[in-house]
Design an enzyme around this catalytic site. Structure first.
Site, mmCIF file in Angstrom:
data_model
loop_
_atom_site.group_PDB
_atom_site.id
_atom_site.type_symbol
_atom_site.label_atom_id
_atom_site.label_comp_id
_atom_site.label_asym_id
_atom_site.label_seq_id
_atom_site.Cartn_x
_atom_site.Cartn_y
_atom_site.Cartn_z
ATOM 1 N N PRO A 272 0.885 -1.186 0.125
ATOM 2 C CA PRO A 272 0.076 -0.126 -0.126
ATOM 3 C C PRO A 272 0.829 1.163 -0.020
ATOM 4 C CG PRO A 272 -0.140 -0.984 2.148
ATOM 5 C CD PRO A 272 0.612 -1.864 1.275
ATOM 6 N N TYR B 95 0.377 5.136 13.197
ATOM 7 C CA TYR B 95 -1.121 5.391 13.148
ATOM 8 C C TYR B 95 -2.011 4.694 14.144
ATOM 9 C CZ TYR B 95 0.663 6.937 8.529
ATOM 10 O OH TYR B 95 1.409 7.717 7.759
ATOM 11 N N ARG C 216 -1.020 -5.413 9.323
ATOM 12 C CA ARG C 216 0.289 -4.643 9.151
ATOM 13 C C ARG C 216 1.002 -4.135 10.492
ATOM 14 N NH1 ARG C 216 3.514 -0.845 4.736
ATOM 15 N NH2 ARG C 216 3.788 -3.172 3.771
ATOM 16 N N GLY D 297 6.963 -1.436 -3.007
ATOM 17 C CA GLY D 297 6.237 -0.198 -3.149
ATOM 18 C C GLY D 297 6.947 0.450 -4.088
#
Length: 364
Positions: free
Chosen positions: A25, A184, A232, A326
């Site tokens: 992602p 996060y 994750r 990525g």
């Protein structure tokens, strides 16, 4: 010829991936209307990597609530307009033979930030930002002070993960990922560097992991028995012994496996800006290997894996079950097809329109 492990299929629950080289992602900060609705950019960005042979294309960290976005320019999944826009993208990913996944996220204290081109730091209320939430009032350096979440707000966030998961399934996604890494919200609860609560969501590792397990349980409930659910994690804050440690992550991964996680997507860092991280090719792979072995759960590995031989080595030696890339997919959306060529693996998913450009073709 024996097919190298990187290009062997992998099955998780009801989904079989054509290979184990997956798209990580990657935040795009490209929703110019600031409404969370993915755009043509996301279609081309994600669709190009599906066309390029990836086994799984994982969409970026997508806010389960408006205040869960990292920036106002992030994608979301809190309403049906967003769901319908994602459905168009998923349809194209599937048309190219790849599985489609989405990372469900809440940015917590790192929410309402600028995307870089407009500046850095927090987006103020006057600029269209919002007050971030977190487990505690401990701020991420350079960003706004977060408001400690009430029990009601924690419950709302957990429920939002489930509602977003349902919209993702309605849009056609094959894989759901719960984002509990990179500083996060869920990672903030896990780490003692950002969580100084004294209630049942703070203190012991079991308490700090409570919201992560609650969010996973809600997504697992919505996903049912056939849909793979990934989590994750940041394996370490790189601030031992004060921060989250690999030992903590192994323990949490066991709990997540028992709660229905099918694969742990192992990264690291992101919770404090002053962590000292030694980077290099495959630098996070040992974390994935440790979690895989000690928590007895499939893992994916990330961390500057740009070389097909390295990716093959990681899978073939059992350090991880899949590799997520990525930056290399950004540089070359056909990274998977190129890797197959460099490893000498014939694949049958070159787009028909591009057959004259295959590595095996010759000018007529």
């Amino acid at each position: 010829m024996t097919t190298p492990s990187l290009f062997s299929p992998l099955t998780l629950r009801g989904t079989t991936f054509r290979n184990r080289l997956w798209v990580a992602p990657m935040c795009q900060y490209s929703v110019e209307e600031r409404d969370g609705v993915p755009t043509d950019w996301h279609l081309v960005h994600l669709g190009g990597m599906a066309r390029g042979g990836a086994g799984l294309v994982m969409a970026e960290a997508t806010g389960v609530l408006p205040e869960g976005r990292i920036s106002p320019w992030d994608t979301g999944l809190w309403n049906d307009e967003q769901r319908d826009a994602w459905a168009r993208i998923v349809t194209f990913i599937h048309s190219q033979g790849a599985a489609a996944g989405i990372q469900l996220a809440h940015a917590g204290r790192k929410a309402s930030t600028h995307r870089g081109r407009e500046g850095h730091g927090a987006v103020t209320l006057e600029e269209g930002g919002w007050s971030p939430l977190g487990p505690s009032d401990l701020p991420f350096s350079g960003l706004a002070d977060p408001l400690p979440m009430t029990h009601g707000q924690i419950a709302d966030a957990v429920a939002a993960f489930g509602a977003a998961a349902q919209r993702a399934l309605d849009a056609g996604f094959d894989v759901l990922e719960v984002h509990a890494a990179h500083g996060y919200l869920l990672h903030e609860f896990l780490s003692p560097l950002s969580n100084d609560r004294t209630d049942e969501y703070g203190g012991s590792l079991e308490n700090r992991a409570r919201i992560v397990l609650e969010a996973l349980a809600e997504v697992r409930r919505v996903a049912g028995d056939d849909v793979p659910v990934l989590v994750r994690l940041s394996a370490t804050d790189w601030m031992e012994p004060e921060g989250l440690t690999l030992e903590d992550t192994v323990t949490v991964s066991r709990w997540l496996r028992e709660a229905g996680a099918d694969l742990i997507d192992i990264s690291s860092g992101g919770n404090v800006p002053d962590a000292r991280i030694t980077v290099g090719p495959g630098y996070q792979v040992p974390f994935a290997a440790e979690v895989r072995e000690r928590a007895d759960v499939p893992t994916s590995a990330v961390g500057l894996v740009t070389d097909p031989e390295l990716a093959q080595h990681i899978v073939a030696t059992g350090q991880a079950d899949a590799v997520m890339a990525g930056r290399e997919f950004m540089r070359d959306p056909h990274f998977a097809l190129r890797a197959a060529h460099e490893l000498g693996v014939p694949v049958d998913y070159w787009p028909e329109q591009y057959e004259r450009g295959t590595f095996a073709s010759r000018p007529s």
